[in-house]
Design a protein around this motif. Structure first.
Motif, PDB file in Angstrom:
ATOM      1  N   ARG A  95       9.488  48.815 -30.885  1.00 43.56           N
ATOM      2  CA  ARG A  95       9.819  49.184 -32.261  1.00 43.56           C
ATOM      3  C   ARG A  95       9.166  50.504 -32.669  1.00 43.56           C
ATOM      4  NH1 ARG A  95       7.776  44.288 -34.851  1.00 43.56           N
ATOM      5  NH2 ARG A  95       8.422  42.876 -33.233  1.00 43.56           N
ATOM      6  N   LYS A  96       8.043  50.833 -32.056  1.00 49.27           N
ATOM      7  CA  LYS A  96       7.320  52.062 -32.418  1.00 49.27           C
ATOM      8  C   LYS A  96       7.827  53.236 -31.587  1.00 49.27           C
ATOM      9  CE  LYS A  96       3.146  49.455 -33.492  1.00 49.27           C
ATOM     10  NZ  LYS A  96       1.756  49.211 -33.101  1.00 49.27           N
ATOM     11  N   SER A 133       7.759  43.761 -27.532  1.00 49.03           N
ATOM     12  CA  SER A 133       8.700  43.939 -28.646  1.00 49.03           C
ATOM     13  C   SER A 133       8.107  44.831 -29.741  1.00 49.03           C
ATOM     14  CB  SER A 133       9.100  42.580 -29.220  1.00 49.03           C
ATOM     15  OG  SER A 133       7.962  41.882 -29.675  1.00 49.03           O
ATOM     16  N   GLU A 134       6.806  44.710 -29.985  1.00 48.42           N
ATOM     17  CA  GLU A 134       6.159  45.597 -30.965  1.00 48.42           C
ATOM     18  C   GLU A 134       6.135  47.031 -30.464  1.00 48.42           C
ATOM     19  OE1 GLU A 134       2.282  44.492 -32.345  1.00 48.42           O
ATOM     20  OE2 GLU A 134       2.832  42.375 -32.393  1.00 48.42           O
ATOM     21  N   LEU A 135       5.854  47.207 -29.189  1.00 46.35           N
ATOM     22  CA  LEU A 135       5.789  48.558 -28.630  1.00 46.35           C
ATOM     23  C   LEU A 135       7.163  49.217 -28.628  1.00 46.35           C
ATOM     24  CD1 LEU A 135       3.362  47.910 -25.655  1.00 46.35           C
ATOM     25  CD2 LEU A 135       2.859  49.118 -27.780  1.00 46.35           C
ATOM     26  N   PRO A 164      -0.805  44.758 -28.398  1.00 48.78           N
ATOM     27  CA  PRO A 164       0.580  44.588 -28.859  1.00 48.78           C
ATOM     28  C   PRO A 164       1.496  44.125 -27.735  1.00 48.78           C
ATOM     29  CG  PRO A 164       0.025  46.909 -28.668  1.00 48.78           C
ATOM     30  CD  PRO A 164      -1.231  46.141 -28.432  1.00 48.78           C
ATOM     31  N   ASP A 215      -1.772  52.290 -25.115  1.00 53.61           N
ATOM     32  CA  ASP A 215      -0.560  51.559 -25.475  1.00 53.61           C
ATOM     33  C   ASP A 215       0.653  52.097 -24.718  1.00 53.61           C
ATOM     34  OD1 ASP A 215      -1.941  49.887 -27.122  1.00 53.61           O
ATOM     35  OD2 ASP A 215      -1.422  50.939 -28.983  1.00 53.61           O
TER      36      ASP A 215
END
Length: 129
Positions: A96-97, A92-94, A89, A106
């Motif tokens: 969001r979580k 930006s994906e990390l 990932p 991660d």
């Protein structure tokens, strides 16, 4: 003599005989259409059949003796090898979580990428104009 060299250098064009005196070298241009010559055997590419391409890894042998390794069935390779091509990932994906709900790998990746972007931002702000 120094005055004449400065005139030549100011013009930017150095005649061939002057360049030879100074020791300036140019690039060699390969002759086209010339067969044989130096290194002719090394330039030749081996012809491989489809069977050879599908059963071995061509060019993987780095030793003078020996042969290229054969391709083995998937069960012969370690399990971690198949995860090398998995997409990881992006930052930006990390973001969001939830950071605490992420797996350990991660989390490490998030910290590394976040630190890298923060350092880049700080460097861009403190750059001297």
């Amino acid at each position: 003599m120094a005055v004449s060299w400065t005139r030549v250098l100011k013009r930017g064009v150095i005649p061939r005989d002057t360049a030879q005196l100074v020791g300036t070298r140019g690039f060699a241009v390969a002759a086209k259409g010339k067969e044989g010559g130096k290194g002719g055997a090394a330039d030749a590419k081996p012809v491989l059949s489809k069977e050879m391409k599908s059963t071995g890894v061509f060019g993987a042998n780095i030793l003078k003796e020996g042969s290229d390794p054969k391709i083995q069935p998937d069960s012969e390779y370690p399990g971690w090898l198949w995860h090398m091509i998995d997409k990881r990932p992006v930052l930006s994906e990390l973001r969001r979580k939830d950071a605490k709900a992420l797996p350990y790998e991660d989390q490490k990746r998030f910290i590394k990428l976040d630190n890298r972007t923060r350092i880049k931002k700080n460097n861009a702000l403190t750059v001297k104009n």
